[in-house]
Design an enzyme around this catalytic site. Structure first.
Site, mmCIF file in Angstrom:
data_model
loop_
_atom_site.group_PDB
_atom_site.id
_atom_site.type_symbol
_atom_site.label_atom_id
_atom_site.label_comp_id
_atom_site.label_asym_id
_atom_site.label_seq_id
_atom_site.Cartn_x
_atom_site.Cartn_y
_atom_site.Cartn_z
ATOM 1 N NE ARG A 1 -21.753 -12.025 -17.012
ATOM 2 C CZ ARG A 1 -22.931 -12.451 -16.548
ATOM 3 N NH1 ARG A 1 -23.026 -12.911 -15.313
ATOM 4 N NH2 ARG A 1 -24.007 -12.446 -17.312
ATOM 5 C CE LYS B 1 -24.205 -15.431 -20.137
ATOM 6 N NZ LYS B 1 -24.592 -16.713 -19.529
ATOM 7 C CD GLU C 1 -21.746 -21.482 -12.664
ATOM 8 O OE1 GLU C 1 -22.641 -20.637 -12.602
ATOM 9 O OE2 GLU C 1 -20.699 -21.306 -13.302
HETATM 10 N N1 PLP Z 1 -24.136 -19.391 -14.266
HETATM 11 C C1 PLP Z 1 -24.257 -19.776 -15.538
HETATM 12 C C2 PLP Z 1 -23.520 -20.971 -15.979
HETATM 13 C C3 PLP Z 1 -25.062 -19.037 -16.415
HETATM 14 O O1 PLP Z 1 -25.179 -19.418 -17.684
HETATM 15 C C4 PLP Z 1 -25.745 -17.920 -15.940
HETATM 16 C C5 PLP Z 1 -26.536 -17.108 -16.844
HETATM 17 O O2 PLP Z 1 -26.140 -16.095 -17.305
HETATM 18 C C6 PLP Z 1 -25.611 -17.575 -14.600
HETATM 19 C C7 PLP Z 1 -24.792 -18.332 -13.789
HETATM 20 C C8 PLP Z 1 -26.358 -16.408 -14.045
HETATM 21 O O3 PLP Z 1 -25.777 -15.188 -14.396
HETATM 22 P P1 PLP Z 1 -26.671 -13.886 -14.495
HETATM 23 O O4 PLP Z 1 -27.393 -13.766 -13.218
HETATM 24 O O5 PLP Z 1 -25.694 -12.790 -14.706
HETATM 25 O O6 PLP Z 1 -27.587 -14.087 -15.641
HETATM 26 C C1 COI Z 2 -28.805 -16.278 -18.861
HETATM 27 O O1 COI Z 2 -29.414 -16.537 -17.834
HETATM 28 O O2 COI Z 2 -28.842 -15.151 -19.393
HETATM 29 C C2 COI Z 2 -27.987 -17.261 -19.538
HETATM 30 O O3 COI Z 2 -27.203 -16.910 -20.378
HETATM 31 C C3 COI Z 2 -28.190 -18.682 -19.210
HETATM 32 C C4 COI Z 2 -28.573 -19.433 -20.414
HETATM 33 C C5 COI Z 2 -27.356 -19.907 -21.118
HETATM 34 C C6 COI Z 2 -29.469 -20.526 -20.003
#
Ligand code: PLP
Ligand code: COI
Length: 347
Positions: A79, A183, A219
């Protein structure tokens, strides 16, 4: 001194060291391990101006067997590479990404919370443009750094304690053809003011809608959205939503449990029909949502609709939570080979 992890939330807590490497003129340096957390960067570095920045979040868990596991770090590496590609800047290879994450865990071994604490060591890899520049251009040179913080639950409340959310109808997180699917630091900057408005009114979460029509769910500001309805795991399908590794893993586990998985457009008027609603992500894990307020504007006192869910985590969400946490902490068999072990560095 013994650390009391039960009092911790998702915040910065000091650790021992960080590790970084730089890519200058296309050539990556050797990793630098340091206890100096103050990085020295040129003030014309792109990161201070045009936000050439992407980052990741992943956790190291101390398992029931005492061993330390990283959850799907290869997915984070991919990612980050996709974000760097979007920003047209260099990114670390998979090998380098994993190497720096492992080093960061080893350097901060004493800060990996004990199994019983329920806490974890959160790793924050960042990739930022560092070459001096003035014109609006992508970064040629970058710094890749990995740091860590021993964190508790996202809100500081007990795990699985449901929280409230408000829909954001007058602030968007990501444009239809924008960068929401990566991200990038810039996406979070976009949400800060709206988040402050929501938090100041006591809401735990902010639920963003699609920017074009504000008619369907995208989201939460910190995490993905998923719901349970009639034996289905339902989650939005949108290119402007961050492809969550937790959500991806939950979809696999949901299928393992015999749930149908639907990735599709979720209109706001479907919200009332859901049996269980949750946010999911690395930081929030699974956090149940007990109420969603609909407001014409975040600044306004007017609430046009209140949608209520249970004050406890739903039974299916709880089963999903236990399976994911079980794999992460070595309580359950890691059928999918998601965990990467990290061993303590020999002196
Ligand atoms: N959506 C947002 C905006 C986020 O900041 C995060 C955190 O990383 C997620 C979704 C969830 O992603 P992940 O499950 O890869 O941590
Ligand atoms: C995570 O869940 O790892 C994130 O980066 C979300 C955080 C910005 C709250």
């Amino acid at each position: 001194m013994e650390i009391d992890y039960s009092k911790r939330s998702f915040s910065y807590y000091p650790t021992n060291a960080i590790v970084y490497a730089t890519c200058i003129d296309g050539k990556w340096s050797e990793p630098v391990e340091t206890d100096n957390f103050n990085l020295s960067l040129h003030c014309f570095a792109g990161i201070f101006h045009y936000a050439p920045s992407c980052f990741e979040g992943l956790k190291a868990f101390r398992g029931v067997d005492g061993r330390v596991r990283l959850f799907r770090p290869d997915e984070n590496a991919k990612r980050m590479a996709s974000g760097a590609n979007y920003l047209d800047m260099p990114s670390p290879s998979m090998e380098m990404f994993l190497d720096l994450c492992i080093r960061c865990v080893q350097l901060n071994w004493d800060f990996i919370p004990p199994y019983e604490s329920g806490a974890s060591l959160y790793l924050r890899p960042i990739l930022v443009g560092i070459n001096p520049q003035l014109g609006i251009k992508s970064a040629n040179d970058v710094m890749f750094a990995v740091m860590a913080s021993g964190v508790g639950t996202y809100s500081g409340a007990k795990a699985l304690k449901p929280g409230t959310a408000v829909m954001s109808r007058n602030y968007d997180r990501a444009a239809t053809y924008g960068s929401g699917g990566y991200k990038l630091g810039a996406n979070y900057a976009q949400s800060l003011h709206a988040y402050n408005l929501a938090h100041n009114q006591g809401y735990r979460e902010l639920l963003f809608l699609d920017s074009a029509t504000h008619s369907h769910i995208e989201e939460f500001g910190s995490s993905n959205f998923f719901a349970i309805k009639n034996g289905c795991y339902v989650t939005p399908d949108s290119t402007s939503v961050l492809p969550s590794i937790t959500n991806k893993s939950l979809r696999t586990v949901a299928e393992e449990f015999g749930l149908k998985v639907e990735r599709r457009t979720i209109y706001t008027d479907e919200l009332e029909s859901f049996e269980e609603v949750n946010s999911c992500g690395t930081a929030v894990v699974i956090t149940p949502i007990c109420r969603i307020d609909d407001k014409p504007a975040l600044e306004s006192d007017t609430v046009t609709k209140v949608i209520k869910y249970s004050d406890e985590c739903g039974p299916i969400s709880l089963k999903l939570y236990n399976r994911i946490i079980g794999i992460q902490k070595g309580i359950e068999e890691d059928t999918y080979g998601w965990c990467m072990f990290v061993d303590e560095r020999k002196a």
